[in-house]
Scaffold this active site. Structure first.
Site, mmCIF file in Angstrom:
data_model
loop_
_atom_site.group_PDB
_atom_site.id
_atom_site.type_symbol
_atom_site.label_atom_id
_atom_site.label_comp_id
_atom_site.label_asym_id
_atom_site.label_seq_id
_atom_site.Cartn_x
_atom_site.Cartn_y
_atom_site.Cartn_z
ATOM 1 N N ASP A 54 0.796 -1.010 -0.095
ATOM 2 C CA ASP A 54 -0.093 0.089 0.070
ATOM 3 C C ASP A 54 0.706 1.168 0.454
ATOM 4 O O ASP A 54 2.191 1.182 0.369
ATOM 5 C CB ASP A 54 -1.078 0.133 0.870
ATOM 6 C CG ASP A 54 0.030 -0.598 2.168
ATOM 7 O OD1 ASP A 54 0.673 0.251 3.262
ATOM 8 O OD2 ASP A 54 -0.708 -1.044 3.409
ATOM 9 N N ASP A 56 1.141 5.396 1.781
ATOM 10 C CA ASP A 56 1.050 6.353 2.590
ATOM 11 C C ASP A 56 1.966 7.406 1.780
ATOM 12 O O ASP A 56 2.481 7.043 1.081
ATOM 13 C CB ASP A 56 1.784 5.941 3.383
ATOM 14 C CG ASP A 56 0.909 5.142 4.305
ATOM 15 O OD1 ASP A 56 -0.267 4.609 4.651
ATOM 16 O OD2 ASP A 56 0.902 4.443 5.967
ATOM 17 N N ASP A 125 9.358 4.934 13.731
ATOM 18 C CA ASP A 125 9.772 4.153 14.608
ATOM 19 C C ASP A 125 11.082 3.216 14.061
ATOM 20 O O ASP A 125 11.786 3.653 14.916
ATOM 21 C CB ASP A 125 8.866 2.613 14.337
ATOM 22 C CG ASP A 125 8.394 1.997 12.748
ATOM 23 O OD1 ASP A 125 8.985 2.522 11.945
ATOM 24 O OD2 ASP A 125 7.528 1.200 12.607
#
Length: 452
Positions: A54, A56, A125
């Protein structure tokens, strides 16, 4: 591992439907005067030559501005600047560049401040997930040395590892998943931080733990190695203490020359070919009943009833992790029956056919194959069952019964347990080929009532 990392890799990915939709969304934002970049995992995958699952997008447009530009947009995290939009049936997440405040709940920041790409990268992260790519020209923006870690195959936290893991405890499991799926190594500082914070994993919701665990087992290049890493980092004991207990549980070497039960489970997982949640969890949990049933009789370890005990334990574990009821039932059924293969060649034909015709038989066969390959290597029962199945290629393993309950009622058998017993005996006789046709079987069935 030294993956090629350069913006030139961006050429191939543009042909996928998801990429075209993401580029269209970027064009809409850019036409409205906003800056926009691809962010996170999709950039990592593009640079590794993988197809992104996907896309983003990160932008300086506020959520309100995004909603106006994309009619029907669905806000999934407006307080965090995240809007979900659909372009050509492809769902995309568009987030405003932001800087996070303090994380009080181990998952969400108390507040966010809209910011810019450098600050947005530093809140993420891991360095390999903090890269940006400009879809207009393919340029990669790297504010955290993520490109170097991609080249070197390292999972490294952005900034202080303890701070990153305290912001969202699930990141500890995500670190293991990325190590396992990308075949990277874990930065030593991140490993130290995970060991220090492992106990805090208890605050993460069962659903999030479940999803991360399933992804690690189903997507890892070597799922057993992922399990080993979970154990080494202290995470396994926190989320699956029943599996952690498999470590150091000795087994009879004549059946399990590979070693203890955890080593056996690791070997099975590393041989997984069909990656489904049901099979992965059945393999992971198939022997959890061994430690609580272990008895040494002076000659060898025995685990009587461990399959039944393991099925009950697996049901409790999967409920705890909020697995769907259908998955729980399937996994528990497979584990409960995984020792009956040793009796396969002694079964009555009717019993064997009923088993082979069950919904879970294919899954049971694969579990047994892996069980054998990761231990003694004897596939005799497996091959016997493959041959038995082959005999029924021209007909169903479980054909339609010749005799129904209605037939037995017509013979005068009253409704109740007796009818059920006669019906089952008649079907067993049909499966075993004891009668040539329905009429002969019906004549025989008519004698059963008088014999009782």
């Amino acid at each position: 591992m030294n993956p090629p990392v350069c913006a030139a890799n961006a050429a191939a990915w543009r042909a996928t439907p998801a990429a075209r939709a993401a580029c269209t969304a970027a064009d809409v934002l850019r036409s409205a005067g906003h800056s926009v970049l691809f962010a996170g995992g999709c950039v990592r995958d593009i640079l590794l030559g993988l197809e992104p699952k996907d896309f983003d997008l990160a932008t300086d447009a506020t959520p309100e501005a995004v909603e106006k530009l994309f009619p029907g947009a669905h806000t999934v995290g407006k307080s965090f600047g995240v809007v979900r939009v659909a372009v050509d049936t492809v769902e995309l997440e568009i987030a405003t560049f932001r800087q996070d405040g303090v994380y009080e709940d181990g998952r969400h920041p108390e507040r966010v401040v809209y910011s810019d790409p450098p600050h947005d990268a530093r809140r993420r992260d891991f360095t390999i997930n903090a890269l940006f790519l400009d879809p207009a020209n393919g340029a990669v923006l790297d504010y955290v040395d993520g490109l170097a870690d991609l080249r070197d195959g390292v999972i490294r936290c952005v900034g202080d590892p303890l701070a990153r893991f305290r912001e969202d405890r699930l990141r500890m499991l995500r670190a293991v998943r990325f190590v396992a799926t990308l075949d990277f190594r874990l930065d030593p500082a991140a490993a130290v931080a995970i060991r220090a914070e492992a106990a805090a994993l208890r605050v993460v919701s069962p659903e999030r733990l479940r999803d991360e665990l399933v992804r690690a087992l189903c997507e890892a290049r070597a799922p057993g190695d992922a399990l080993r890493l979970l154990d080494e980092l202290g995470l396994l004991a926190e989320i699956l203490p029943e599996v952690s207990a498999l470590k150091h549980q000795d087994q009879p070497p004549e059946f399990h020359p590979e070693g203890d039960v955890l080593t056996h489970t690791v070997g099975m997982l590393n041989r997984l070919e069909r990656r489904t949640p049901e099979l992965a969890m059945a393999v992971l949990l198939h022997d959890v009943g061994k430690p609580p049933t272990a008895v040494h009789d002076g000659q060898r370890w025995r685990f009587n009833t461990h399959a039944e005990k393991g099925a009950d334990m697996a049901r409790d574990i999967l409920r705890r992790l909020r697995f769907p009821h259908a998955t729980i039932d399937t996994v528990a059924t497979v584990i409960r029956g995984h020792m009956r293969f040793q009796d396969a060649q002694k079964m009555r034909p009717s019993t064997l056919r009923r088993w082979m015709g069950s919904e879970t038989f294919a899954l049971e066969m694969e579990l047994h194959r892996l069980d054998c390959l990761a231990s003694h290597g004897d596939l005799g029962h497996y091959e016997f069952l493959r041959r038995a199945l082959a005999e029924y290629r021209s007909e169903p393993v479980l054909p339609e019964p010749w005799i129904t309950g209605r037939d037995l009622l017509a013979l005068g058998v009253p409704p109740g347990p007796e009818l059920g017993r006669i019906k089952q005996e008649a079907y067993d006789a049909q499966l075993e080929g004891r009668f040539a046709d329905r009429d002969k079987l019906l004549a025989w069935a008519s004698t059963l009532r008088s014999e009782r």
